[in-house]
Design a protein around this motif. Structure first.
Motif, mmCIF file in Angstrom:
data_model
loop_
_atom_site.group_PDB
_atom_site.id
_atom_site.type_symbol
_atom_site.label_atom_id
_atom_site.label_comp_id
_atom_site.label_asym_id
_atom_site.label_seq_id
_atom_site.Cartn_x
_atom_site.Cartn_y
_atom_site.Cartn_z
ATOM 1 N N UNK A 74 0.838 -1.208 0.000
ATOM 2 C CA UNK A 74 0.000 0.000 0.000
ATOM 3 C C UNK A 74 0.871 1.255 0.000
ATOM 4 N N UNK A 75 1.881 1.263 0.863
ATOM 5 C CA UNK A 75 2.789 2.418 0.917
ATOM 6 C C UNK A 75 3.632 2.531 -0.346
ATOM 7 N N UNK A 76 3.995 1.395 -0.943
ATOM 8 C CA UNK A 76 4.759 1.417 -2.184
ATOM 9 C C UNK A 76 3.929 2.036 -3.298
ATOM 10 N N UNK A 77 2.666 1.667 -3.385
ATOM 11 C CA UNK A 77 1.770 2.258 -4.387
ATOM 12 C C UNK A 77 1.676 3.765 -4.188
ATOM 13 N N UNK A 78 1.556 4.181 -2.957
ATOM 14 C CA UNK A 78 1.506 5.615 -2.635
ATOM 15 C C UNK A 78 2.805 6.302 -3.067
ATOM 16 N N UNK A 79 3.923 5.683 -2.757
ATOM 17 C CA UNK A 79 5.234 6.222 -3.120
ATOM 18 C C UNK A 79 5.378 6.374 -4.629
ATOM 19 N N UNK A 80 4.795 5.434 -5.372
ATOM 20 C CA UNK A 80 4.884 5.452 -6.830
ATOM 21 C C UNK A 80 3.795 6.315 -7.480
ATOM 22 N N UNK A 81 3.043 7.046 -6.654
ATOM 23 C CA UNK A 81 1.996 7.953 -7.125
ATOM 24 C C UNK A 81 0.888 7.220 -7.864
ATOM 25 N N UNK A 82 0.600 5.993 -7.432
ATOM 26 C CA UNK A 82 -0.523 5.251 -7.975
ATOM 27 C C UNK A 82 -1.751 5.584 -7.138
ATOM 28 N N UNK A 83 -2.919 5.421 -7.715
ATOM 29 C CA UNK A 83 -4.161 5.765 -7.021
ATOM 30 C C UNK A 83 -4.264 4.995 -5.710
ATOM 31 N N UNK A 84 -3.991 3.705 -5.780
ATOM 32 C CA UNK A 84 -3.996 2.849 -4.597
ATOM 33 C C UNK A 84 -3.340 1.522 -4.959
ATOM 34 N N UNK A 85 -3.315 0.618 -4.028
ATOM 35 C CA UNK A 85 -2.648 -0.666 -4.267
ATOM 36 C C UNK A 85 -3.366 -1.452 -5.360
ATOM 37 N N UNK A 86 -4.649 -1.209 -5.549
ATOM 38 C CA UNK A 86 -5.387 -1.892 -6.618
ATOM 39 C C UNK A 86 -4.810 -1.553 -7.986
ATOM 40 N N UNK A 87 -4.359 -0.336 -8.167
ATOM 41 C CA UNK A 87 -3.753 0.045 -9.439
ATOM 42 C C UNK A 87 -2.446 -0.708 -9.652
ATOM 43 N N UNK A 88 -1.699 -0.916 -8.599
ATOM 44 C CA UNK A 88 -0.465 -1.705 -8.691
ATOM 45 C C UNK A 88 -0.783 -3.124 -9.157
ATOM 46 N N UNK A 89 -1.818 -3.735 -8.564
ATOM 47 C CA UNK A 89 -2.211 -5.087 -8.962
ATOM 48 C C UNK A 89 -2.764 -5.114 -10.385
ATOM 49 N N UNK A 90 -3.472 -4.071 -10.783
ATOM 50 C CA UNK A 90 -4.006 -4.012 -12.149
ATOM 51 C C UNK A 90 -2.868 -3.940 -13.169
ATOM 52 N N UNK A 91 -1.853 -3.150 -12.877
ATOM 53 C CA UNK A 91 -0.690 -3.069 -13.775
ATOM 54 C C UNK A 91 0.013 -4.419 -13.857
ATOM 55 N N UNK A 92 0.117 -5.097 -12.727
ATOM 56 C CA UNK A 92 0.767 -6.410 -12.712
ATOM 57 C C UNK A 92 -0.070 -7.437 -13.487
ATOM 58 N N UNK A 93 -1.388 -7.376 -13.369
ATOM 59 C CA UNK A 93 -2.260 -8.296 -14.106
ATOM 60 C C UNK A 93 -2.145 -8.056 -15.607
ATOM 61 N N UNK A 94 -2.072 -6.795 -16.004
ATOM 62 C CA UNK A 94 -1.903 -6.467 -17.418
ATOM 63 C C UNK A 94 -0.565 -6.997 -17.941
ATOM 64 N N UNK A 95 0.462 -6.856 -17.140
ATOM 65 C CA UNK A 95 1.781 -7.368 -17.532
ATOM 66 C C UNK A 95 1.734 -8.878 -17.704
ATOM 67 N N UNK A 96 1.044 -9.539 -16.786
ATOM 68 C CA UNK A 96 0.926 -10.999 -16.855
ATOM 69 C C UNK A 96 0.170 -11.428 -18.121
ATOM 70 N N UNK A 97 -0.886 -10.709 -18.477
ATOM 71 C CA UNK A 97 -1.637 -11.010 -19.707
ATOM 72 C C UNK A 97 -0.765 -10.887 -20.942
ATOM 73 N N UNK A 98 0.019 -9.811 -21.000
ATOM 74 C CA UNK A 98 0.913 -9.608 -22.142
ATOM 75 C C UNK A 98 1.947 -10.719 -22.235
ATOM 76 N N UNK A 99 2.472 -11.139 -21.095
ATOM 77 C CA UNK A 99 3.488 -12.187 -21.079
ATOM 78 C C UNK A 99 2.891 -13.524 -21.533
ATOM 79 N N UNK A 100 1.646 -13.775 -21.192
ATOM 80 C CA UNK A 100 1.002 -15.036 -21.570
ATOM 81 C C UNK A 100 0.662 -15.094 -23.044
ATOM 82 N N UNK A 101 0.578 -13.959 -23.714
ATOM 83 C CA UNK A 101 0.275 -13.925 -25.145
ATOM 84 C C UNK A 101 1.488 -14.277 -25.991
ATOM 85 N N UNK A 102 2.654 -14.269 -25.420
ATOM 86 C CA UNK A 102 3.889 -14.543 -26.178
ATOM 87 C C UNK A 102 4.024 -15.996 -26.475
#
Length: 81
Positions: free
Chosen positions: A53-81
């Motif tokens: 939660x604090x890391x997300x705040x430090x990175x100027x993300x809306x909240x920790x959910x945005x961090x997880x959403x970015x990670x989920x998107x990255x995982x989707x892209x990696x699975x398409x390869x």
């Protein structure tokens, strides 16, 4: 479920994109030194929810959910390869 590796990759990527250091993050999280962040990013130990939660705040993300959403998107892209 989003993997720890994807979350760590997003954190590393955001740190680089924003020109922030692991030392800066460690200080923000109240760690004594950068090694605690390095260990988490390397998967040697787990992140606590409060740390993410604090890391997300430090990175100027809306909240920790945005961090997880970015990670989920990255995982989707990696699975398409």
């Amino acid at each position: 479920m989003t993997s720890r590796e994807d979350i760590n990759a997003v954190i590393r990527g955001e740190l680089a994109a924003q020109r922030l250091s692991q030392t800066d993050l460690a200080s923000y999280l109240g760690f004594e030194n950068r090694r605690s962040v390095v260990a988490r990013l390397a998967g040697e130990c787990d992140w606590k929810v409060s740390e993410l939660e604090k890391t997300a705040e430090f990175l100027h993300l809306v909240n920790v959910s945005q961090l997880f959403a970015l990670a989920a998107e990255r995982e989707k892209r990696a699975n398409k390869r």
